[in-house]
Design a protein around this motif. Structure first.
Motif, short mmCIF file in Angstrom:
data_model
loop_
_atom_site.label_atom_id
_atom_site.label_comp_id
_atom_site.label_asym_id
_atom_site.label_seq_id
_atom_site.Cartn_x
_atom_site.Cartn_y
_atom_site.Cartn_z
N HIS A 131 7.43 8.15 4.00
CA HIS A 131 8.46 7.32 3.38
C HIS A 131 8.99 7.92 2.08
CE1 HIS A 131 6.34 4.33 5.98
NE2 HIS A 131 7.59 4.01 6.24
N ALA A 132 8.29 8.93 1.57
CA ALA A 132 8.74 9.64 0.37
C ALA A 132 9.36 10.99 0.73
CB ALA A 132 7.58 9.83 -0.60
N GLY A 133 9.76 11.13 1.98
CA GLY A 133 10.32 12.41 2.41
C GLY A 133 9.29 13.52 2.38
N PHE A 134 8.02 13.16 2.55
CA PHE A 134 6.88 14.07 2.53
C PHE A 134 6.62 14.69 1.16
CE2 PHE A 134 8.41 13.96 6.92
CZ PHE A 134 7.28 13.44 7.54
N ARG A 135 7.28 14.15 0.13
CA ARG A 135 6.90 14.53 -1.23
C ARG A 135 5.64 13.76 -1.59
NH1 ARG A 135 12.45 13.69 -1.75
NH2 ARG A 135 12.04 11.60 -2.53
N PRO A 136 4.66 14.41 -2.19
CA PRO A 136 3.39 13.73 -2.46
C PRO A 136 3.31 13.13 -3.85
CG PRO A 136 3.12 16.06 -2.87
CD PRO A 136 4.56 15.87 -2.45
N LYS A 137 2.52 12.07 -3.98
CA LYS A 137 1.99 11.76 -5.29
C LYS A 137 1.22 13.00 -5.74
CE LYS A 137 -0.26 8.10 -3.62
NZ LYS A 137 -1.16 6.91 -3.60
N PRO A 138 1.27 13.43 -6.98
CA PRO A 138 1.71 12.70 -8.17
C PRO A 138 3.17 12.89 -8.58
CG PRO A 138 0.63 14.72 -8.84
CD PRO A 138 0.57 14.68 -7.33
N VAL B 116 0.87 -1.18 0.00
CA VAL B 116 0.00 0.00 0.00
C VAL B 116 0.90 1.22 0.00
CG1 VAL B 116 -1.64 1.36 1.34
CG2 VAL B 116 -1.93 -1.12 1.17
N TYR B 117 0.55 2.20 -0.84
CA TYR B 117 1.28 3.46 -0.88
C TYR B 117 0.27 4.60 -0.92
CZ TYR B 117 4.08 7.31 -2.79
OH TYR B 117 4.67 8.54 -3.01
N THR B 118 0.27 5.41 0.13
CA THR B 118 -0.72 6.47 0.29
C THR B 118 -0.07 7.82 0.54
OG1 THR B 118 -2.56 7.23 1.69
CG2 THR B 118 -0.88 5.87 2.75
N ASN B 119 -0.78 8.88 0.18
CA ASN B 119 -0.36 10.23 0.55
C ASN B 119 -0.71 10.54 2.00
OD1 ASN B 119 1.01 11.29 -1.65
ND2 ASN B 119 -0.80 12.18 -2.60
N GLY B 120 -1.44 9.66 2.66
CA GLY B 120 -1.65 9.78 4.09
C GLY B 120 -0.45 9.19 4.82
N SER B 121 -0.60 9.02 6.11
CA SER B 121 0.50 8.44 6.90
C SER B 121 0.34 6.93 6.99
CB SER B 121 0.52 9.04 8.31
OG SER B 121 -0.62 8.62 9.04
N ALA C 221 8.45 11.10 -5.72
CA ALA C 221 7.84 10.43 -4.57
C ALA C 221 7.70 8.94 -4.84
CB ALA C 221 6.47 11.05 -4.28
N PHE C 222 7.21 8.59 -6.02
CA PHE C 222 7.11 7.18 -6.39
C PHE C 222 8.50 6.52 -6.40
CE2 PHE C 222 3.17 8.85 -8.19
CZ PHE C 222 2.27 7.85 -7.89
N GLU C 223 9.46 7.21 -6.96
CA GLU C 223 10.81 6.65 -7.06
C GLU C 223 11.39 6.38 -5.68
OE1 GLU C 223 12.70 9.64 -9.37
OE2 GLU C 223 12.11 8.75 -11.31
N ALA C 224 11.12 7.28 -4.73
CA ALA C 224 11.65 7.09 -3.37
C ALA C 224 11.03 5.87 -2.71
CB ALA C 224 11.37 8.34 -2.54
N VAL C 225 9.73 5.72 -2.83
CA VAL C 225 9.05 4.59 -2.19
C VAL C 225 9.43 3.28 -2.88
CG1 VAL C 225 6.78 3.52 -1.85
CG2 VAL C 225 7.15 5.91 -1.25
N PHE C 226 9.49 3.28 -4.20
CA PHE C 226 9.82 2.04 -4.91
C PHE C 226 11.27 1.64 -4.66
CE2 PHE C 226 6.31 3.02 -8.24
CZ PHE C 226 5.35 2.64 -7.30
#
Length: 214
Positions: A140-147, A110-115, A151-156
């Motif tokens: 987990h994305a350093g508070f960078r949001p989708k889109p 799961v990857y969300t813009n929430g916590s 942010a995606f690169e950091a989480v992946f």
């Protein structure tokens, strides 16, 4: 049948809000009220202006939090705690969705813009606890949001996900553009389709769609 288009997928990425639960439960309405309250107190504006800014920041930056951080230097920690202190009793377990997720081959996240703590509470209320290999929030994305693609690169990168072998399920069409550009299979989960070049599939019923992939 979409099954053939997902044979290569080894990682299944799910958004949270209005994706793992139906939008008609209006859970996010509670969060929006708390966001507006936070904006009022932080910036010192009335409710009408705070509500306008909440929507403006979401449209401009991807999340209200991102706007508060960039334009007002807001601390994300207290914000994320406060806006997610809501009533989860409107959610109910979904056995069909649980079966569909459990049957997917490979890794499920799961990857969300929430916590992440908020996501865990939603997942538990939906009867989906224990089905995911990892849960990632905006922290987990350093508070960078989708889109934002970064942010995606950091989480992946944190998860070890290969986008070329992954699929993304998401209710916000903006948040499918970067996954598509990264080579992911994209599925828009929403009451109405929004045809776009970066959307491979649309479904109004996530559980039914997953059942067709099993």
């Amino acid at each position: 049948m979409p099954r053939a288009h997902f044979q290569h997928v080894t990682t299944w990425v799910f958004d949270l809000d209005n994706t793992l639960y139906p939008p008609e439960v209006r859970l996010f309405d509670q969060i929006e009220v708390r966001m507006t309250d936070y904006v009022m107190r932080t910036i010192g504006v009335d409710r009408a202006e705070a509500d306008r800014l909440r929507g403006h920041y979401w449209a401009t930056y991807g999340t209200t939090l991102a706007g508060l951080m960039r334009e007002h230097g807001a601390d994300p920690g207290p914000y994320l705690t406060e806006v997610h202190e809501i009533d989860f009793s409107v959610l109910s377990p979904d056995a069909g969705l649980a079966r569909g997720i459990a049957r997917l081959p490979g890794r499920k996240i799961v990857y969300t813009n929430g916590s992440a703590p908020y996501a865990e509470r939603v997942i538990a209320a939906r009867g989906l606890a224990g089905l995911f290999d990892a849960i990632y929030g905006i922290e987990h994305a350093g508070f960078r949001p989708k889109p934002e693609q970064a942010a995606f690169e950091a989480v992946f990168a944190l998860d070890g996900t290969d986008p070329a072998r992954a699929a993304m399920f998401e209710d916000d069409t903006r948040n499918l553009a970067a996954p598509h550009a990264m080579g992911m299979r994209t599925v828009h989960v929403a009451p109405a389709p929004a045809p776009a070049g970066h959307i491979h599939f649309h479904t109004t019923d996530l559980a039914a769609f997953l059942a067709r992939l099993a």
